[in-house]
Structures are given as C-alpha cells and as structure tokens.
Design a protein around this motif. Structure first.
Motif, PDB file in Angstrom:
ATOM      1  N   LYS A  27       0.788  -0.895   0.017  1.00 38.94           N
ATOM      2  CA  LYS A  27       0.076  -0.070   0.059  1.00 38.94           C
ATOM      3  C   LYS A  27       0.946   1.385   0.121  1.00 38.94           C
ATOM      4  O   LYS A  27       0.450   2.351  -0.535  1.00 38.94           O
ATOM      5  CB  LYS A  27      -0.951  -0.083   1.306  1.00 38.94           C
ATOM      6  N   LYS A 105     -10.497  -1.495   0.923  1.00 40.37           N
ATOM      7  CA  LYS A 105      -9.809  -0.394   0.355  1.00 40.37           C
ATOM      8  C   LYS A 105      -8.366  -0.993   0.001  1.00 40.37           C
ATOM      9  O   LYS A 105      -8.005  -0.727  -1.129  1.00 40.37           O
ATOM     10  CB  LYS A 105      -9.461   0.968   1.168  1.00 40.37           C
ATOM     11  N   ASP A 106      -7.666  -1.577   0.844  1.00 42.32           N
ATOM     12  CA  ASP A 106      -6.535  -2.358   0.476  1.00 42.32           C
ATOM     13  C   ASP A 106      -6.590  -3.288  -0.628  1.00 42.32           C
ATOM     14  O   ASP A 106      -5.946  -3.606  -1.626  1.00 42.32           O
ATOM     15  CB  ASP A 106      -6.087  -2.969   1.758  1.00 42.32           C
ATOM     16  N   ASP A 108      -8.865  -3.220  -2.958  1.00 44.40           N
ATOM     17  CA  ASP A 108      -9.098  -2.696  -4.276  1.00 44.40           C
ATOM     18  C   ASP A 108      -7.822  -2.220  -4.894  1.00 44.40           C
ATOM     19  O   ASP A 108      -7.341  -2.546  -6.070  1.00 44.40           O
ATOM     20  CB  ASP A 108      -9.864  -1.502  -4.123  1.00 44.40           C
ATOM     21  N   TYR A 109      -6.971  -1.702  -3.968  1.00 45.88           N
ATOM     22  CA  TYR A 109      -5.552  -1.297  -4.531  1.00 45.88           C
ATOM     23  C   TYR A 109      -4.751  -2.665  -5.070  1.00 45.88           C
ATOM     24  O   TYR A 109      -4.030  -2.307  -6.033  1.00 45.88           O
ATOM     25  CB  TYR A 109      -4.695  -0.495  -3.440  1.00 45.88           C
TER      26      TYR A 109
END
Length: 114
Positions: A27, A105-106, A108-109
C-alpha cells in the motif's frame, strides 16, 4: 527448488498477520514503483512460483485455510526476487483474501496492481 516451507504449516492467524504486513508494504508503494520492480530472473524461483501457483489454485477448492500461507510465500518471493507472471495470480488472491477480511480499500488497490 530452494524455497523453504515451514513444516508443520503455521496456523492461519500467523499467516494472516504476515499478509497484513505485506499488504501495508504494498500500500505504501505506488503503482508505478511496483510496475517498475525488477523482473524475476532466478529460474529456481520462477519454477517455485509456478509450483506455488498450482498449489494455490488447488488449495482454493480443497484447503482454503492454507491460502494465506501460500499467498504470503508467493508475495515474499515476488518482493525479494522480482516480478513474474505468477506474481499477478498472487496479487489477485491477496486481493481476494483482503476482501474476505473486509479490508476493501486495500483489496481494491492490490487488485489494481494485479
């Protein structure tokens, strides 16, 4: 192939903890930095990644509790020795695992990196 694998396998919570650390490291890496990461050249490591990818696919259907252990091993090889075709599979499964842990969120990244 020169890749040590713990025996007996560590418990899932230990592997998930390592996965979260790896996820945090990724990330903090920009997409551009990751895409410019060196290409894996060590033939033994490439063959190891191919074997682990097969093992990962079988584990998805037969023993999902082993997924974090295999994903972590593949990600460590990618970060240490470079990116190869199988790294994409590892990133995809890592994204899946993060999603199952509700780290959307992680997930998705990481999925975008894949």
């Amino acid at each position: 192939l020169g890749v040590p694998f713990p025996s007996p396998l560590p418990d899932k919570s230990n592997a998930v903890g390592k996965i979260m650390k790896t996820s945090m490291a990724l990330k903090n890496t920009s997409t551009e930095e990751f895409l410019n990461h060196h290409k894996m050249k060590d033939e033994n490591m490439i063959e190891s990644m191919k074997f682990l990818q097969i093992l990962l696919n079988y584990s998805f259907f037969a023993k999902q509790e082993q997924l974090p252990i295999i994903i972590e091993q593949m990600m460590q090889l990618t970060l240490r020795y470079g990116v190869c075709e199988e790294s994409c599979t590892a990133l995809g499964y890592l994204s899946f695992l993060l999603c199952s842990l509700e780290c959307f969120k992680d997930s998705d990244y990481i999925g975008q990196l894949a």
